[in-house]
Design an enzyme around this catalytic site. Structure first.
Site, PDB file in Angstrom:
ATOM      1  N   HIS A 214       0.815  -1.224   0.000  1.00 15.51           N
ATOM      2  CA  HIS A 214       0.000   0.000   0.000  1.00 15.51           C
ATOM      3  C   HIS A 214       0.845   1.269   0.000  1.00 15.51           C
ATOM      4  CE1 HIS A 214      -3.717  -2.356   1.725  1.00 15.51           C
ATOM      5  NE2 HIS A 214      -3.367  -2.727   0.514  1.00 15.51           N
TER       6      HIS A 214
ATOM      7  N   CYS B  40       5.569  18.662 -13.626  1.00 15.27           N
ATOM      8  CA  CYS B  40       4.422  18.912 -14.508  1.00 15.27           C
ATOM      9  C   CYS B  40       3.389  19.871 -13.919  1.00 15.27           C
ATOM     10  CB  CYS B  40       3.755  17.596 -14.896  1.00 15.27           C
ATOM     11  SG  CYS B  40       2.769  16.891 -13.560  1.00 15.27           S
TER      12      CYS B  40
ATOM     13  N   PRO C 230      -5.074 -10.975  18.202  1.00 11.63           N
ATOM     14  CA  PRO C 230      -5.822 -11.190  19.447  1.00 11.63           C
ATOM     15  C   PRO C 230      -7.321 -11.367  19.208  1.00 11.63           C
ATOM     16  CG  PRO C 230      -4.923  -8.941  19.364  1.00 11.63           C
ATOM     17  CD  PRO C 230      -4.445  -9.651  18.133  1.00 11.63           C
TER      18      PRO C 230
HETATM   19  P1  NAD Z   1      -7.397  -3.214  10.306  1.00  4.10           P
HETATM   20  O1  NAD Z   1      -7.431  -1.964  11.126  1.00  4.10           O
HETATM   21  O2  NAD Z   1      -8.555  -3.531   9.434  1.00  4.10           O
HETATM   22  O3  NAD Z   1      -7.214  -4.478  11.281  1.00  4.10           O
HETATM   23  C1  NAD Z   1      -6.245  -4.509  12.287  1.00  4.10           C
HETATM   24  C2  NAD Z   1      -6.199  -5.920  12.848  1.00  4.10           C
HETATM   25  O4  NAD Z   1      -5.130  -5.982  13.771  1.00  4.10           O
HETATM   26  C3  NAD Z   1      -7.466  -6.357  13.592  1.00  4.10           C
HETATM   27  O5  NAD Z   1      -7.846  -7.654  13.155  1.00  4.10           O
HETATM   28  C4  NAD Z   1      -7.009  -6.399  15.056  1.00  4.10           C
HETATM   29  O6  NAD Z   1      -7.677  -7.416  15.803  1.00  4.10           O
HETATM   30  C5  NAD Z   1      -5.544  -6.717  14.915  1.00  4.10           C
HETATM   31  N1  NAD Z   1      -4.691  -6.272  16.004  1.00  4.10           N
HETATM   32  C6  NAD Z   1      -4.855  -5.211  16.838  1.00  4.10           C
HETATM   33  N2  NAD Z   1      -3.839  -5.136  17.694  1.00  4.10           N
HETATM   34  C7  NAD Z   1      -2.987  -6.160  17.403  1.00  4.10           C
HETATM   35  C8  NAD Z   1      -1.744  -6.601  17.944  1.00  4.10           C
HETATM   36  N3  NAD Z   1      -1.154  -5.962  18.963  1.00  4.10           N
HETATM   37  N4  NAD Z   1      -1.149  -7.685  17.382  1.00  4.10           N
HETATM   38  C9  NAD Z   1      -1.731  -8.356  16.350  1.00  4.10           C
HETATM   39  N5  NAD Z   1      -2.914  -7.981  15.807  1.00  4.10           N
HETATM   40  C10 NAD Z   1      -3.525  -6.901  16.330  1.00  4.10           C
HETATM   41  O7  NAD Z   1      -6.041  -3.164   9.500  1.00  4.10           O
HETATM   42  P2  NAD Z   1      -5.594  -3.836   8.129  1.00  4.10           P
HETATM   43  O8  NAD Z   1      -6.096  -5.232   8.061  1.00  4.10           O
HETATM   44  O9  NAD Z   1      -4.140  -3.563   8.009  1.00  4.10           O
HETATM   45  O10 NAD Z   1      -6.359  -3.060   6.961  1.00  4.10           O
HETATM   46  C11 NAD Z   1      -6.709  -1.715   6.973  1.00  4.10           C
HETATM   47  C12 NAD Z   1      -5.952  -0.775   6.031  1.00  4.10           C
HETATM   48  O11 NAD Z   1      -5.463   0.253   6.860  1.00  4.10           O
HETATM   49  C13 NAD Z   1      -4.748  -1.277   5.292  1.00  4.10           C
HETATM   50  O12 NAD Z   1      -4.954  -0.997   3.962  1.00  4.10           O
HETATM   51  C14 NAD Z   1      -3.555  -0.419   5.797  1.00  4.10           C
HETATM   52  O13 NAD Z   1      -2.816   0.066   4.684  1.00  4.10           O
HETATM   53  C15 NAD Z   1      -4.192   0.753   6.460  1.00  4.10           C
HETATM   54  N6  NAD Z   1      -3.551   1.263   7.705  1.00  4.10           N
HETATM   55  C16 NAD Z   1      -2.195   1.206   7.884  1.00  4.10           C
HETATM   56  C17 NAD Z   1      -1.630   1.649   9.077  1.00  4.10           C
HETATM   57  C18 NAD Z   1      -0.132   1.600   9.263  1.00  4.10           C
HETATM   58  O14 NAD Z   1       0.620   1.778   8.305  1.00  4.10           O
HETATM   59  N7  NAD Z   1       0.356   1.317  10.461  1.00  4.10           N
HETATM   60  C19 NAD Z   1      -2.437   2.148  10.098  1.00  4.10           C
HETATM   61  C20 NAD Z   1      -3.831   2.207   9.861  1.00  4.10           C
HETATM   62  C21 NAD Z   1      -4.357   1.741   8.668  1.00  4.10           C
END
Ligand code: NAD
Length: 257
Positions: free
Chosen positions: A122, A154, A218
């Site tokens: 991403h 551009c 979790p």
């Molecule tokens: P999501 O927010 O949909 O899901 C996060 C998942 O992480 C959940 O299933 C949750 O239960 C789990 N989780 C929470 N704490 C955790 C931990 N300590 N250890 C392991 N798992 C844990 O996120 P996603 O699936 O990455 O998709 C959402 C979109 O958001 C993606 O496209 C991403 O690019 C973007 N995003 C990225 C960031 C970043 O770069 N850090 C932050 C926010 C969103």
């Protein structure tokens, strides 16, 4: 810190595997203090839904608002460091012959933790690109203080080099991750709700091709039912435990972060 039991046969399978692929999502960075999209936004941004800001139509409607939101997310990342989950994956990179880490995160924390065989599906929030030609731009000016600034080549508006909802993933990055998933012996899926496609298809490809699918989260996700192993713990606990169980004799010094 709560310990987690790693099944012995999982540790052994991982140790013997020569082809391992990992998919990570926002959850792995949650322990570093980077909010997931599911966490409420705070302060000025609390009233906005990220899923409505991270779109090409939001940028077309109000480029300044989107630029400012990314600037605030970049600022929020300034004091943040990789956590033991990121570090454990960097160690795995050094221990497995054929390894690939595909991340949906845009925060750059895997690279800072020392991961080298990495695809950022991403994009990366630290980079900026031209909204017309998609060329990455390292330096720009803001004539008259206008934001977003114009592309120095551009004149089109600059935007963050991330993949927004409704946009295609970079073809080469996705193809590399798909190839790795289809030939992996073990696939780890860490901290992702496994609902954002096409990244969410990667574990399904791996499973269909015979990989052992391991979820680290979790909370339950749609993938939990098809996973061979589910480690119901935070990534910062489960991943170091998994690496220690699979390679008990490997040096445990963490790479500098
Ligand atoms: P999501 O927010 O949909 O899901 C996060 C998942 O992480 C959940 O299933 C949750 O239960 C789990 N989780 C929470 N704490 C955790 C931990 N300590 N250890 C392991 N798992 C844990 O996120 P996603 O699936 O990455 O998709 C959402 C979109 O958001 C993606 O496209 C991403 O690019 C973007 N995003 C990225 C960031 C970043 O770069 N850090 C932050 C926010 C969103």
């Amino acid at each position: 810190m709560r310990a987690i039991e790693i099944p012995q046969d999982l540790a052994l399978t991982l140790r013997r595997a020569t082809r391992v692929v990992v998919l990570t999502g926002a959850g792995i960075s949650a322990e570093s203090g980077v909010p997931t999209f599911r966490d409420a936004q705070t302060g000025l941004w609390a009233k906005f839904d990220p899923r409505e800001l991270a779109t090409p139509s939001a940028f077309a409607r109000n480029p300044r608002l989107v630029w400012d939101w990314y600037a605030s997310r970049r600022e929020a990342l300034a004091g943040i460091v990789p956590n033991p989950g990121h570090v454990a994956l960097a160690r795995m990179d050094a221990l497995v012959h054929d390894f690939l880490l595909a991340t949906q995160n845009v925060d750059g924390l895997h690279e800072r933790a020392g991961s080298r065989r990495l695809v950022e599906l991403h994009g990366n929030i630290a980079r900026v690109k031209c909204s017309r030609e998609h060329r990455v731009v390292a330096k720009w000016e803001t004539p008259g203080g206008d934001l977003p600034p114009p592309c120095p080549h551009c004149g089109a508006l600059l935007r963050p080099d991330v993949v927004w909802f409704e946009e295609m993933l970079p073809e080469d990055a996705l193809a590399r991750a798909e190839r790795a998933a289809r030939r992996a012996e073990v696939m780890l899926v860490v901290g992702t709700s496994a609902e954002v496609w096409p990244a969410a298809a990667l574990p399904r490809h791996a499973k269909a091709a015979g990989a052992r699918l391991v979820e680290v989260n979790p909370e339950a996700t749609p993938l939990s039912e098809v996973a061979d192993d589910v480690l119901r713990a935070r990534a910062g606990i489960a991943l170091p435990a998994l690496v220690a169980a699979a390679w008990p004799d490997a040096p445990h010094a963490a790479p500098a972060v």
